[in-house]
Design a protein around this motif. Structure first.
Motif, short mmCIF file in Angstrom:
data_model
loop_
_atom_site.label_atom_id
_atom_site.label_comp_id
_atom_site.label_asym_id
_atom_site.label_seq_id
_atom_site.Cartn_x
_atom_site.Cartn_y
_atom_site.Cartn_z
N GLY A 1 -46.44 -19.41 23.73
CA GLY A 1 -47.20 -19.94 24.85
C GLY A 1 -46.81 -21.37 25.18
O GLY A 1 -45.88 -21.95 24.60
N GLU A 2 -47.51 -21.93 26.14
CA GLU A 2 -47.17 -23.25 26.64
C GLU A 2 -47.50 -24.36 25.64
O GLU A 2 -48.57 -24.38 25.05
N ASP A 3 -46.54 -25.25 25.45
CA ASP A 3 -46.75 -26.48 24.68
C ASP A 3 -47.28 -26.23 23.27
O ASP A 3 -48.06 -27.02 22.74
N ASP A 4 -46.87 -25.12 22.65
CA ASP A 4 -47.29 -24.84 21.28
C ASP A 4 -46.35 -25.57 20.33
O ASP A 4 -45.12 -25.44 20.41
N GLY A 5 -46.92 -26.33 19.40
CA GLY A 5 -46.12 -27.14 18.50
C GLY A 5 -45.23 -26.36 17.58
O GLY A 5 -44.26 -26.91 17.04
N ARG A 6 -45.51 -25.09 17.36
CA ARG A 6 -44.67 -24.29 16.48
C ARG A 6 -43.30 -24.00 17.09
O ARG A 6 -42.37 -23.61 16.38
N ASN A 7 -43.18 -24.17 18.39
CA ASN A 7 -41.93 -23.89 19.10
C ASN A 7 -41.00 -25.08 18.93
O ASN A 7 -41.06 -26.06 19.67
N LEU A 8 -40.12 -24.99 17.94
CA LEU A 8 -39.26 -26.12 17.59
C LEU A 8 -38.34 -26.52 18.74
O LEU A 8 -38.22 -27.71 19.08
N PHE A 9 -37.65 -25.56 19.34
CA PHE A 9 -36.69 -25.90 20.39
C PHE A 9 -37.38 -26.48 21.63
O PHE A 9 -36.86 -27.41 22.25
N GLU A 10 -38.53 -25.93 22.00
CA GLU A 10 -39.25 -26.47 23.14
C GLU A 10 -39.81 -27.86 22.82
O GLU A 10 -39.78 -28.77 23.65
N THR A 11 -40.33 -28.04 21.63
CA THR A 11 -40.87 -29.34 21.24
C THR A 11 -39.77 -30.40 21.24
O THR A 11 -39.95 -31.51 21.76
N LEU A 12 -38.64 -30.06 20.65
CA LEU A 12 -37.52 -31.01 20.62
C LEU A 12 -36.99 -31.27 22.03
O LEU A 12 -36.61 -32.40 22.36
N GLY A 13 -36.97 -30.23 22.87
CA GLY A 13 -36.54 -30.42 24.25
C GLY A 13 -37.46 -31.35 25.01
O GLY A 13 -37.01 -32.23 25.77
N ARG A 14 -38.78 -31.18 24.82
CA ARG A 14 -39.72 -32.09 25.48
C ARG A 14 -39.56 -33.52 24.95
O ARG A 14 -39.64 -34.49 25.72
#
Length: 567
Positions: free
Chosen positions: A454-467
């Protein structure tokens, strides 16, 4: 009284010599092979038990090879997650994020940190594409390709629907833009207000809507306008080397629903620091896109072999399929005429084929005329349809017949790659990379990419690092602070999966020890039946040698005597 003739004497002596020689040679054979059972006649019951032991030992050896291969997969996955990835997060990425979050760091310092983070993102993608025996261990069953590729994604703020407009399309905080192309740095996109608009006035996105974008963190801005995509429904924004596409939904009457930006940037806000207060802001920043398999209900159907399947003739699959299935039409078929045809399918990669028969049904009442056929398969069926057999529509199909030897491959979309480690027991060794590293992926019934968890979930490593990279390149300290907390959740998620893999390793290690003990026990039991006792053999060989020599010597003496010697 027995009458002893020369012939009787010769036969008796010959039989004795052959008997002694046969026993002597049998012992010699046992000495050369070190086996006391060399043929079924030596010990019929023992030979049967020996063959059973050999079969059992061979099966145990196969299980050991299978278990050892599985252990290799798991050990590499464990090392990758618990050592390489966790170490990179703990010793490099998190310290950089903490440094970027401090108030004393300048915008230029944050850009320098972002450059390092981009390199670490590439390193993480490489680790997520780790291969064992040239097979990707984090791609599900799609282990021949890469699990992840680098891409672009959009993060947004103040994004939603106009509450005063009926059927307005409400969006989540990260709008479902699909991004293609490349960018060297994070791009910012904002929407200026119309003349006379107030701070809270929404902006409707449609063909011709103005927007601005920046590639230097908001120092300078370029102008652009929203355009309608070639499909006639989606909206597109061109941002330097990238294109942002936003699918537009339709209402129940078939009309396109309006899409609104909650708040535009007003004239007095244009020079505010980049952030949520500066109108609705979009961050076009890096991410990773998952290319591997996921557990899905619908099998994937692809063309197989060199004979091309006509693209105008469609297929659909229904059922639950446990194995990959090849489907072949050896004689082809004509979809424009009713009749029967033969098809074949194989569940063992084409080694054996099963033949079936299907019927082409033509619907002449439909406009245009259509035809269909249903192929029964193990676990379900496949429907083949031709939407226009007469070529009566404005875009008629180019073909209504399937050439001979045309093949399709039906692949269940499952992720488990399992190895048999004991009789009736298997263990899954591969992993679904998006469950571990996150990133974007394409859901089963969707055409657009979505973030894992889902959106802005901290478990998402690649999305978190991308942000985090996007916020560092645009000097957004508030966003950096949120990413710092999310990175800790990502690290925990990595360790959770690493722990689960470690548990499987322990299970395999115990299994291998059990197999080795079982194999040793079987070999020991077989040895008592099959292997010769060397001490007994040497004593027996000595006795048989002396017996044979005695027979030869006495025979030569007896055969040399006759009545003529005394005449």
């Amino acid at each position: 009284m027995l009458r002893v003739t020369q012939r009787t004497m010769y036969s008796t002596l010959t039989n004795q010599m052959n008997g002694n020689l046969s026993a002597y040679m049998e012992s010699n054979i046992q000495g050369s092979t070190m086996k006391k059972v060399n043929k079924p006649s030596d010990d019929p019951a023992g030979m049967a038990r020996i063959l059973n032991y050999r079969t059992s030992i061979e099966r145990i050896t196969q299980l050991e090879v299978s278990s050892d291969t599985a252990l290799g997969w798991l050990q590499l996955a464990d090392t990758t997650l618990t050592n390489s990835v966790s170490t990179l997060l703990g010793s490099s990425i998190l310290p950089l994020a903490e440094q970027a979050a401090t108030s004393t760091v300048t915008a230029e310092n944050r850009k320098q940190i972002a450059q390092q983070l981009r390199e670490y993102l590439g390193t993480l993608i490489n680790l997520a594409n780790t291969r064992y025996e040239d097979k990707c261990i984090f791609g599900g069953q799609n282990y021949n390709g890469s699990a992840f590729v680098e891409g672009l994604a959009v993060s947004g703020a103040n994004w939603g629907a106009d509450p005063n407009v009926q059927d307005a399309e409400a969006q989540s905080p990260n709008p479902p833009f699909q991004v293609t192309g490349t960018l060297k740095s994070t791009a910012l996109v904002r929407f200026p207000a119309d003349a006379g608009a107030t701070q809270n006035d929404p902006v409707e996105l449609k063909d011709g809507t103005a927007y601005q974008y920046s590639l230097d963190g908001g120092k300078t801005w370029k102008d652009g306008t929203v355009a309608t995509a070639a499909d006639g429904t989606s909206l597109q924004l061109a941002v330097d080397g990238a294109t942002l596409t936003l699918p537009q939904q339709k209402d129940k009457d078939g009309n396109l629903k309006p899409i609104f930006v909650n708040r535009a940037v007003t004239d007095d806000e244009e020079n505010f620091p980049v952030g949520d207060k500066n109108g609705t802001m979009l961050y076009v920043r890096p991410t990773a896109i998952y290319q591997g398999d996921d557990n899905r209900a619908t099998p994937k159907v692809e063309q197989y072999g060199t004979v091309k399947w006509p693209s105008d003739i469609k297929t659909s699959v229904t059922g639950t399929f446990d194995d990959n299935t090849l489907i072949k039409l050896p004689d082809g078929m004509d979809m424009s005429q009713p009749g029967t045809f033969k098809y074949q399918y194989s569940t063992d990669s084409g080694k054996t084929w099963v033949t079936g028969e299907a019927t082409v049904a033509v619907d002449s009442t439909a406009t245009p005329n259509t035809s269909s056929a249903r192929l029964l398969l193990p676990g379900g069926y496949m429907d083949i349809t031709c939407p226009d057999i007469n070529g009566s529509t404005a875009t008629p199909p180019t073909a209504t017949s399937i050439p001979s030897e045309a093949q399709l491959s039906l692949k269940p979309q499952r992720t488990d790659l399992s190895f048999t480690i004991m009789e009736g027991q298997t263990i899954t060794v591969n992993n679904v990379g998006k469950d571990i590293f996150g990133g974007l992926y394409k859901p089963e019934y969707g055409e657009t990419l979505e973030p894992m968890f889902g959106e802005d979930d901290g478990r998402n490593l690649f999305e978190t690092l991308g942000r985090l990279i996007g916020y560092c390149e645009t000097n957004n300290s508030q966003g950096i602070g949120q990413c710092l907390d999310d990175l800790k959740l990502s690290q925990k998620n990595i360790l959770v999966h690493g722990t689960a893999i470690g548990g499987k390793e322990n299970r395999l290690s115990a299994t291998l020890q059990n197999l080795d003990d079982n194999k040793y026990d079987q070999q020991t039991r077989m040895s008592t039946l099959e292997d010769v006792n060397l001490t007994e053999l040497m004593v027996r060989l000595t006795q048989q040698q002396m017996a044979y020599q005695t027979t030869l010597q006495s025979s030569s003496m007896i055969m040399g005597l006759s009545l003529a010697n005394y005449i």
